[in-house]
Design an enzyme around this catalytic site. Structure first.
Site, short mmCIF file in Angstrom:
data_model
loop_
_atom_site.label_atom_id
_atom_site.label_comp_id
_atom_site.label_asym_id
_atom_site.label_seq_id
_atom_site.Cartn_x
_atom_site.Cartn_y
_atom_site.Cartn_z
N GLY A 69 -14.77 -32.77 21.63
CA GLY A 69 -15.69 -33.93 21.60
C GLY A 69 -16.37 -34.04 22.89
N CYS A 70 -15.92 -33.59 23.95
CA CYS A 70 -16.59 -33.37 25.33
C CYS A 70 -17.64 -32.48 25.24
CB CYS A 70 -15.44 -33.37 26.39
SG CYS A 70 -14.57 -34.48 26.53
N THR A 71 -17.36 -31.38 24.71
CA THR A 71 -18.50 -30.11 24.62
C THR A 71 -19.67 -30.78 23.58
OG1 THR A 71 -16.79 -28.37 24.93
CG2 THR A 71 -18.80 -27.88 23.88
#
Length: 166
Positions: free
Chosen positions: A54-56
């Site tokens: 998700g962060c990527t």
């Protein structure tokens, strides 16, 4: 007899529209930038961990819309509790054109109200919630994003900023 325990996790209490963003500083190359020196609106986005799915997605969506952020005059600053070394690897791997703050002591996360209990696969733990704030050049919070969809966040911020600017 079956006993059902329901745990109600206290959610973090993030800052809201109209409040003043807390002061902070970060390194950008050789320089130290203080939030009071930022003379343009900015997005400060908090995320749980470098190089996770998700962060990527969120970071790469911002990167892919970078030209639009620049045209809008909108800076972007990412924040997680990861180390500077982890941030550098994450930035290099995905060619992220914006700074990432290593908030290892969680001072900024707590000041913005984004740190608190989370649940993943039935396990409760403390961590940074994926939240963002659109901040005016004078430090006033223009928009708060307590529930961020990573792939759509960049477009949402740009749309909101366009409407707020007109």
């Amino acid at each position: 007899m079956i006993l059902l325990l329901i745990s109600i996790m206290p959610l973090p209490i993030p800052l809201i529209v109209g409040q003043t963003a807390p002061a902070f500083s970060y390194s950008e190359g050789e320089a130290t930038i203080h939030s009071s020196e930022i003379n343009s609106p900015y997005l400060i986005y908090f995320y749980p961990k470098d190089d996770t799915p998700g962060c990527t997605k969120e970071a790469c969506a911002i990167r892919d819309a970078w030209a639009d952020f620049r045209v809008a005059g909108l800076r972007v600053i990412g924040v997680s509790k990861d180390t500077e070394r982890s941030h550098q690897k994450f930035q290099d791997k995905y060619a992220l054109p914006f700074p990432l703050i290593a908030d290892t002591e969680l001072q900024l996360a707590n000041a913005f109200g984004v740190f608190g209990e989370k649940m993943f696969m039935g396990r409760i733990y403390d961590g940074i919630h994926r939240m963002s704030f659109l901040v005016a050049a004078d430090g006033t919070i223009l928009a708060s994003y307590p529930k961020v969809r990573p792939e759509a966040h960049a477009a949402q911020v740009l749309e909101d900023f366009s409407q707020l600017s007109s």
